[in-house]
Design an enzyme around this catalytic site. Structure first.
Site, PDB file in Angstrom:
ATOM      1  N   SER A 107       8.906   6.446  -3.177  1.00 38.41           N
ATOM      2  CA  SER A 107       8.921   5.447  -2.108  1.00 38.41           C
ATOM      3  C   SER A 107       7.819   5.777  -1.112  1.00 38.41           C
ATOM      4  O   SER A 107       7.582   6.955  -0.814  1.00 38.41           O
ATOM      5  CB  SER A 107      10.274   5.494  -1.392  1.00 38.41           C
ATOM      6  N   GLN A 135       7.954  -8.860   8.044  1.00 37.46           N
ATOM      7  CA  GLN A 135       9.186  -8.385   7.431  1.00 37.46           C
ATOM      8  C   GLN A 135       9.747  -7.130   8.093  1.00 37.46           C
ATOM      9  O   GLN A 135      10.729  -6.564   7.633  1.00 37.46           O
ATOM     10  CB  GLN A 135       9.009  -8.183   5.926  1.00 37.46           C
ATOM     11  N   GLY A 178       5.767   4.750  -8.567  1.00 40.04           N
ATOM     12  CA  GLY A 178       6.599   3.560  -8.754  1.00 40.04           C
ATOM     13  C   GLY A 178       5.709   2.339  -8.937  1.00 40.04           C
ATOM     14  O   GLY A 178       5.887   1.536  -9.863  1.00 40.04           O
ATOM     15  N   HIS A 179       4.697   2.221  -8.068  1.00 41.28           N
ATOM     16  CA  HIS A 179       3.734   1.112  -8.210  1.00 41.28           C
ATOM     17  C   HIS A 179       2.977   1.261  -9.536  1.00 41.28           C
ATOM     18  O   HIS A 179       2.662   0.269 -10.203  1.00 41.28           O
ATOM     19  CB  HIS A 179       2.726   1.115  -7.060  1.00 41.28           C
ATOM     20  N   GLY A 238       0.822  -1.209   0.000  1.00 42.28           N
ATOM     21  CA  GLY A 238       0.000   0.000   0.000  1.00 42.28           C
ATOM     22  C   GLY A 238       0.853   1.255   0.000  1.00 42.28           C
ATOM     23  O   GLY A 238       2.029   1.225  -0.362  1.00 42.28           O
TER      24      GLY A 238
HETATM   25  O1  PAF Z   1       8.367  -4.418  -1.699  1.00 43.61           O
HETATM   26  C1  PAF Z   1       7.351  -4.525  -0.969  1.00 43.61           C
HETATM   27  O2  PAF Z   1       6.463  -3.665  -0.944  1.00 43.61           O
HETATM   28  C2  PAF Z   1       7.224  -5.748  -0.067  1.00 43.61           C
HETATM   29  O3  PAF Z   1       8.476  -6.160   0.389  1.00 43.61           O
HETATM   30  C3  PAF Z   1       6.466  -6.910  -0.722  1.00 43.61           C
HETATM   31  C4  PAF Z   1       7.205  -7.429  -1.946  1.00 43.61           C
HETATM   32  C5  PAF Z   1       5.077  -6.448  -1.137  1.00 43.61           C
HETATM   33  C6  PAF Z   1       6.321  -8.071   0.262  1.00 43.61           C
HETATM   34  O4  PAF Z   1       5.597  -7.701   1.394  1.00 43.61           O
END
Ligand code: PAF
Length: 276
Positions: free
Chosen positions: A184, A61, A36-37, A31
């Site tokens: 970012s 993570q 970039g997305h 989200g």
């Molecule tokens: O790059 C990210 O946003 C995250 O590390 C991902 C690949 C969605 C995994 O949670």
């Protein structure tokens, strides 16, 4: 645009298209969507008949709880972003569905003890674990990753080769703001002053990379890099170094290297890598 919250519905929805032989593109995200997305989405839409975007802030993570808590979240804006980018389906599962009791954490085996893996222990275990789940659920033909998170990209390439050989990974060059810094989600956490300082930092790094002979060895370039970063007053950093773009080793000359950095502005950790 569909917003699907549970695994069984997503599988059912996709099954109909998979049976018709449609190609499915997948863009995994946490989200706080930005251009970039948008670039990943555009490529997926160009390559596939259906595109799924997942939005899931993956607690596993984050090696620091504060970092997870502070991660920018803005559902309304993300939905508007997806709507305006013609996303077919957003997959937004709950943590309980992705991580039922006793789900084991996978241990990442690749590119260990360097760059982000060295400074964020367990981070790539969490990334690998969540992607293992999502890849198994979505069964996409192609998955899209940006080069900004370069070590993640290299690790996922290896992971896919090992466990999901039918999935093709597509790597997309970093999308940059006019001022030069990469788009970012974490930029949202910067104050105006920190953002300007980051832009100035990044641009001075670009000048630095242009300042010496491109035939020198990575080791030599790293001596220059160390002088550069340690001469910047008060610039906190985890790493600032050249590495070979394929092996991520400190070997060979810098013609095939990238400069990798992780720095801090206040509490916000910012990473990037620059192709020479
Ligand atoms: O790059 C990210 O946003 C995250 O590390 C991902 C690949 C969605 C995994 O949670």
């Amino acid at each position: 645009m569909l917003i699907i919250k549970d695994i069984s519905h997503l599988k059912l929805y996709l099954k109909a298209y998979q049976e018709k032989g449609y190609s499915i593109g997948y863009v995994p995200t946490m989200g706080a969507l930005h251009q970039g997305h948008g670039k990943l989405l555009k490529q997926s839409q160009n390559d596939n008949q259906k595109t799924v975007m997942s939005i899931f802030v993956n607690e596993k993570q984050f090696n620091k709880k504060e970092d997870f808590d502070k991660y920018p979240r803005n559902k309304g804006r993300d939905y508007d972003f997806c709507e305006s980018h013609n996303v077919d389906v957003i997959f937004e599962p709950s943590s309980e569905e992705i991580y039922p009791d006793d789900k084991p954490i996978l241990k990442n085996k690749y590119f260990q003890n360097i760059l982000c893996d060295r400074f964020r222990p367990g981070h790539f275990d969490g990334v690998t674990t969540v992607l293992n789940e999502f890849f198994s659920i979505v069964h996409a033909n192609k998955v899209y990753f940006g080069q900004k998170d370069y070590q993640q990209l290299k690790i996922v390439e290896k992971f896919i080769e090992e466990k999901f050989s039918n999935l093709k990974i597509i790597s997309i060059p970093t999308e940059r703001q006019e001022e030069g810094i990469a788009y970012s989600s974490r930029n949202e956490n910067l104050s105006k002053k920190q953002l300007q300082e980051f832009i100035d930092f990044h641009n001075s790094v670009i000048q630095f990379t242009k300042s010496f002979d491109k035939k020198i060895q990575i080791k030599e370039a790293n001596t220059l890099a160390k002088n550069f970063i340690t001469n910047l007053v008060d610039q906190e950093f985890d790493y600032f170094e050249f590495r070979n773009a394929n092996s991520l080793e400190i070997e060979g000359d810098i013609s095939d290297a990238r400069l990798f950095y992780a720095i801090y502005k206040g509490q916000t950790r910012l990473i990037d890598n620059i192709e020479l």
